[in-house]
Design a protein around this motif. Structure first.
Motif, PDB file in Angstrom:
ATOM      1  N   THR A 147       0.864  -1.174   0.000  1.00  0.00           N
ATOM      2  CA  THR A 147       0.000   0.000   0.000  1.00  0.00           C
ATOM      3  C   THR A 147       0.906   1.231   0.000  1.00  0.00           C
ATOM      4  O   THR A 147       2.131   1.117   0.131  1.00  0.00           O
ATOM      5  N   LEU A 148       0.314   2.411  -0.120  1.00  0.00           N
ATOM      6  CA  LEU A 148       1.124   3.627  -0.068  1.00  0.00           C
ATOM      7  C   LEU A 148       1.953   3.691   1.205  1.00  0.00           C
ATOM      8  O   LEU A 148       3.092   4.162   1.202  1.00  0.00           O
ATOM      9  N   ALA A 149       1.391   3.192   2.300  1.00  0.00           N
ATOM     10  CA  ALA A 149       2.082   3.235   3.589  1.00  0.00           C
ATOM     11  C   ALA A 149       3.373   2.434   3.597  1.00  0.00           C
ATOM     12  O   ALA A 149       4.280   2.712   4.385  1.00  0.00           O
ATOM     13  N   GLU A 150       3.476   1.441   2.726  1.00  0.00           N
ATOM     14  CA  GLU A 150       4.654   0.577   2.696  1.00  0.00           C
ATOM     15  C   GLU A 150       5.570   0.874   1.520  1.00  0.00           C
ATOM     16  O   GLU A 150       6.587   0.197   1.348  1.00  0.00           O
ATOM     17  N   MET A 151       5.210   1.856   0.720  1.00  0.00           N
ATOM     18  CA  MET A 151       6.042   2.231  -0.417  1.00  0.00           C
ATOM     19  C   MET A 151       7.071   3.267   0.004  1.00  0.00           C
ATOM     20  O   MET A 151       6.825   4.096   0.891  1.00  0.00           O
ATOM     21  N   GLN A 172     -10.710  -4.736  -4.387  1.00  0.00           N
ATOM     22  CA  GLN A 172      -9.456  -5.234  -4.939  1.00  0.00           C
ATOM     23  C   GLN A 172      -8.286  -4.730  -4.089  1.00  0.00           C
ATOM     24  O   GLN A 172      -8.041  -3.524  -4.010  1.00  0.00           O
ATOM     25  N   PRO A 173      -7.529  -5.631  -3.424  1.00  0.00           N
ATOM     26  CA  PRO A 173      -6.460  -5.190  -2.524  1.00  0.00           C
ATOM     27  C   PRO A 173      -5.234  -4.622  -3.227  1.00  0.00           C
ATOM     28  O   PRO A 173      -4.413  -3.968  -2.582  1.00  0.00           O
ATOM     29  N   HIS A 174      -5.084  -4.878  -4.519  1.00  0.00           N
ATOM     30  CA  HIS A 174      -3.923  -4.315  -5.234  1.00  0.00           C
ATOM     31  C   HIS A 174      -3.928  -2.797  -5.069  1.00  0.00           C
ATOM     32  O   HIS A 174      -4.960  -2.155  -5.238  1.00  0.00           O
ATOM     33  N   PRO A 175      -2.777  -2.179  -4.745  1.00  0.00           N
ATOM     34  CA  PRO A 175      -2.749  -0.727  -4.489  1.00  0.00           C
ATOM     35  C   PRO A 175      -3.151   0.071  -5.729  1.00  0.00           C
ATOM     36  O   PRO A 175      -2.496   0.006  -6.762  1.00  0.00           O
ATOM     37  N   HIS A 176      -4.239   0.818  -5.601  1.00  0.00           N
ATOM     38  CA  HIS A 176      -4.724   1.571  -6.756  1.00  0.00           C
ATOM     39  C   HIS A 176      -5.651   2.699  -6.319  1.00  0.00           C
ATOM     40  O   HIS A 176      -6.171   2.707  -5.204  1.00  0.00           O
ATOM     41  N   GLY A 177      -5.834   3.656  -7.200  1.00  0.00           N
ATOM     42  CA  GLY A 177      -6.784   4.738  -7.001  1.00  0.00           C
ATOM     43  C   GLY A 177      -7.576   4.942  -8.274  1.00  0.00           C
ATOM     44  O   GLY A 177      -7.492   4.143  -9.216  1.00  0.00           O
ATOM     45  N   GLN A 178      -8.332   6.021  -8.303  1.00  0.00           N
ATOM     46  CA  GLN A 178      -9.182   6.281  -9.461  1.00  0.00           C
ATOM     47  C   GLN A 178      -9.132   7.746  -9.868  1.00  0.00           C
ATOM     48  O   GLN A 178      -8.721   8.614  -9.082  1.00  0.00           O
ATOM     49  N   VAL A 179      -9.571   8.012 -11.083  1.00  0.00           N
ATOM     50  CA  VAL A 179      -9.756   9.368 -11.589  1.00  0.00           C
ATOM     51  C   VAL A 179     -11.148   9.441 -12.203  1.00  0.00           C
ATOM     52  O   VAL A 179     -11.480   8.623 -13.066  1.00  0.00           O
ATOM     53  N   LEU A 191       2.255  10.283   6.622  1.00  0.00           N
ATOM     54  CA  LEU A 191       0.863  10.191   7.053  1.00  0.00           C
ATOM     55  C   LEU A 191       0.327   8.772   6.969  1.00  0.00           C
ATOM     56  O   LEU A 191      -0.254   8.258   7.935  1.00  0.00           O
ATOM     57  N   THR A 192       0.498   8.117   5.838  1.00  0.00           N
ATOM     58  CA  THR A 192      -0.093   6.783   5.671  1.00  0.00           C
ATOM     59  C   THR A 192       0.572   5.748   6.570  1.00  0.00           C
ATOM     60  O   THR A 192      -0.099   4.849   7.094  1.00  0.00           O
ATOM     61  N   SER A 193       1.877   5.856   6.787  1.00  0.00           N
ATOM     62  CA  SER A 193       2.525   4.911   7.704  1.00  0.00           C
ATOM     63  C   SER A 193       2.114   5.194   9.146  1.00  0.00           C
ATOM     64  O   SER A 193       1.974   4.268   9.955  1.00  0.00           O
ATOM     65  N   SER A 194       1.888   6.463   9.478  1.00  0.00           N
ATOM     66  CA  SER A 194       1.393   6.797  10.821  1.00  0.00           C
ATOM     67  C   SER A 194       0.019   6.193  11.043  1.00  0.00           C
ATOM     68  O   SER A 194      -0.273   5.661  12.126  1.00  0.00           O
ATOM     69  N   TYR A 195      -0.841   6.289  10.035  1.00  0.00           N
ATOM     70  CA  TYR A 195      -2.152   5.652  10.134  1.00  0.00           C
ATOM     71  C   TYR A 195      -2.010   4.169  10.479  1.00  0.00           C
ATOM     72  O   TYR A 195      -2.640   3.665  11.415  1.00  0.00           O
ATOM     73  N   ASP A 196      -1.183   3.450   9.728  1.00  0.00           N
ATOM     74  CA  ASP A 196      -1.027   2.013   9.967  1.00  0.00           C
ATOM     75  C   ASP A 196      -0.501   1.731  11.366  1.00  0.00           C
ATOM     76  O   ASP A 196      -0.866   0.722  11.990  1.00  0.00           O
ATOM     77  N   ASN A 197       0.359   2.628  11.865  1.00  0.00           N
ATOM     78  CA  ASN A 197       0.980   2.398  13.171  1.00  0.00           C
ATOM     79  C   ASN A 197       0.026   2.625  14.341  1.00  0.00           C
ATOM     80  O   ASN A 197       0.304   2.158  15.450  1.00  0.00           O
ATOM     81  N   VAL A 198      -1.067   3.350  14.133  1.00  0.00           N
ATOM     82  CA  VAL A 198      -1.985   3.648  15.241  1.00  0.00           C
ATOM     83  C   VAL A 198      -2.534   2.361  15.845  1.00  0.00           C
ATOM     84  O   VAL A 198      -2.518   2.172  17.073  1.00  0.00           O
ATOM     85  N   PHE A 199      -3.015   1.454  15.003  1.00  0.00           N
ATOM     86  CA  PHE A 199      -3.588   0.195  15.486  1.00  0.00           C
ATOM     87  C   PHE A 199      -2.860  -1.035  14.930  1.00  0.00           C
ATOM     88  O   PHE A 199      -3.389  -2.148  14.982  1.00  0.00           O
ATOM     89  N   ASN A 200      -1.645  -0.842  14.395  1.00  0.00           N
ATOM     90  CA  ASN A 200      -0.871  -1.940  13.817  1.00  0.00           C
ATOM     91  C   ASN A 200      -1.700  -2.750  12.821  1.00  0.00           C
ATOM     92  O   ASN A 200      -1.839  -3.977  12.928  1.00  0.00           O
ATOM     93  N   CYS A 201      -2.246  -2.034  11.854  1.00  0.00           N
ATOM     94  CA  CYS A 201      -3.058  -2.676  10.829  1.00  0.00           C
ATOM     95  C   CYS A 201      -2.976  -1.840   9.556  1.00  0.00           C
ATOM     96  O   CYS A 201      -2.488  -0.704   9.582  1.00  0.00           O
ATOM     97  N   SER A 202      -3.437  -2.419   8.457  1.00  0.00           N
ATOM     98  CA  SER A 202      -3.533  -1.648   7.224  1.00  0.00           C
ATOM     99  C   SER A 202      -4.745  -0.729   7.349  1.00  0.00           C
ATOM    100  O   SER A 202      -5.886  -1.152   7.174  1.00  0.00           O
ATOM    101  N   PHE A 203      -4.501   0.522   7.695  1.00  0.00           N
ATOM    102  CA  PHE A 203      -5.535   1.484   8.091  1.00  0.00           C
ATOM    103  C   PHE A 203      -6.396   1.860   6.888  1.00  0.00           C
ATOM    104  O   PHE A 203      -5.902   2.418   5.913  1.00  0.00           O
ATOM    105  N   PRO A 204      -7.689   1.569   6.913  1.00  0.00           N
ATOM    106  CA  PRO A 204      -8.544   1.901   5.771  1.00  0.00           C
ATOM    107  C   PRO A 204      -8.875   3.396   5.733  1.00  0.00           C
ATOM    108  O   PRO A 204      -8.875   4.071   6.771  1.00  0.00           O
ATOM    109  N   TYR A 205      -9.153   3.885   4.563  1.00  0.00           N
ATOM    110  CA  TYR A 205      -9.585   5.277   4.411  1.00  0.00           C
ATOM    111  C   TYR A 205     -10.107   5.494   2.996  1.00  0.00           C
ATOM    112  O   TYR A 205      -9.868   4.701   2.088  1.00  0.00           O
ATOM    113  N   SER A 206     -10.806   6.607   2.826  1.00  0.00           N
ATOM    114  CA  SER A 206     -11.042   7.186   1.511  1.00  0.00           C
ATOM    115  C   SER A 206     -10.333   8.520   1.491  1.00  0.00           C
ATOM    116  O   SER A 206     -10.444   9.296   2.450  1.00  0.00           O
TER     117      SER A 206
END
Length: 350
Positions: free
Chosen positions: A117-121, A161-168, A261-276
């Motif tokens: 995910t972005l958090a791990e890139m 779809q878990p593959h890291p992606h976004g939309q336009v 930001l995205t890695s901080s999100y994941d670190n809050v609860f030690n999970c892949s933090f969902p968001y929009s």
């Protein structure tokens, strides 16, 4: 300094004009409601069944190239179409109002690595995503007034779809949120002769209590008016109204801010933090953009743990938004979560 009220009060969102009810005492109440199943994202770097992985064939029979960083393609199931039937028409009277809508919908694969995910890139990998956002905006804003770049991350946010992606999504009508932000930012500028988000960033930097991260070009805050528990606002500190004017340095520093930001999100609860999350650019057709500043909203649903989310129901749906955690407390939690991603922590791996 803004007071950190620890009693019930309301705060106004200056961008869209909405109010949010803040009830900090409620966060201490016992929880016996629904919990969500935590996503187990021990994914392979390549999945032969994934329609977004490099080299794989999608549902429409087209194959993805062997891409190295990002890949963009027309959404096979897009919500917008470029054309309508010649005889298309809609009701438009005092009781039944509608409007024709056309546009384009695309998918952006952030990485060929199915597991990231972005958090791990790395920052340089995220920089390719930022470059792609800019390229897409520059192209589509030539034809459309409104260009939305966004990401839904995680099953909890409806991502299939878990593959890291976004939309336009690009279209000529103003989306409701863009119309509100245009109106409110313009009104503020007409009154003060300064951009709303310039003044807002200056105040946030001065007060510090809601700042999660900043560098020379970007600021991440839990906005004063946040309605989601760990909502954040990522905004430029420079004079950028849209992606058109970002230079290489600004894009690299944006990649750094997203990484933190995205890695901080994941670190809050030690999970892949969902968001929009999504970017708000100035509409491409307005005569002057001096009242606009480029910014992104992150709306994560988690409240107390990786499996307990905030439900926007009842009062929130029928009256106005309500939150139990003050913006100042949420910002401190996110600041404390900055650092090495939890998956790279040796204690976690042990």
């Amino acid at each position: 300094m803004t007071k950190q009220y620890e009693f019930t009060h309301r705060r106004k969102n200056l961008l869209n004009g909405e109010w949010v009810l803040v009830s900090p005492h409620r966060n201490n109440r016992p929880w016996s409601g629904a919990t969500e199943t935590q996503s187990q994202l021990d994914l392979p770097s390549y999945d032969e069944k994934c329609p977004l992985c490099a080299g794989n064939t999608r549902a429409n029979g087209e194959s993805n190239p062997d891409y190295a960083y990002t890949h963009v393609f027309k959404n096979d199931f897009g919500a917008l179409t470029e054309t309508l039937p010649e005889d298309a028409s809609v009701d438009n009277d005092d009781l039944f109002q509608a409007d024709l809508a056309t546009g384009e919908a695309r998918v952006i694969c952030f990485s060929p690595d199915h597991s990231k995910t972005l958090a791990e890139m790395a920052v340089n990998e995220i920089n390719h995503v930022v470059d792609t956002w800019q390229q897409q905006y520059q192209e589509l804003s030539q034809r459309y007034r409104c260009v939305h770049l966004f990401e839904n991350k995680g099953e909890m946010m409806g991502c299939s779809q878990p593959h890291p992606h976004g939309q336009v999504w690009a279209h000529n009508h103003y989306s409701t949120e863009i119309a509100r932000e245009e109106q409110n930012q313009l009104a503020y500028f007409d009154k003060h002769k300064r951009a709303l988000l310039d003044d807002y960033a200056t105040r946030e930097i001065s007060e510090k209590s809601r700042v999660v991260f900043e560098n020379e070009a970007w600021l991440v805050v839990v906005p004063y008016w946040a309605k989601w528990p760990f909502e954040t606002l990522l905004l430029t500190k420079q004079n950028h109204a849209d992606f058109n004017s970002l230079d290489e340095r600004s894009k690299y520093l944006l990649s750094e801010a997203i990484h933190v930001l995205t890695s901080s999100y994941d670190n809050v609860f030690n999970c892949s933090f969902p968001y929009s999350m999504g970017w708000h650019n100035a509409p491409s057709d307005i005569e002057t953009k001096e009242h606009w500043r480029l910014h992104a909203h992150f709306y994560p649903p988690l409240l107390r743990s990786a499996t307990v989310k905030k439900h926007m129901v009842g009062y929130e749906m029928l009256a106005e938004s309500q939150r139990d955690l003050t913006a100042e407390t949420a910002a401190k939690i996110l600041r404390d979560a900055r650092g090495t991603h939890y998956k790279q922590n040796t204690q976690h791996l042990a």
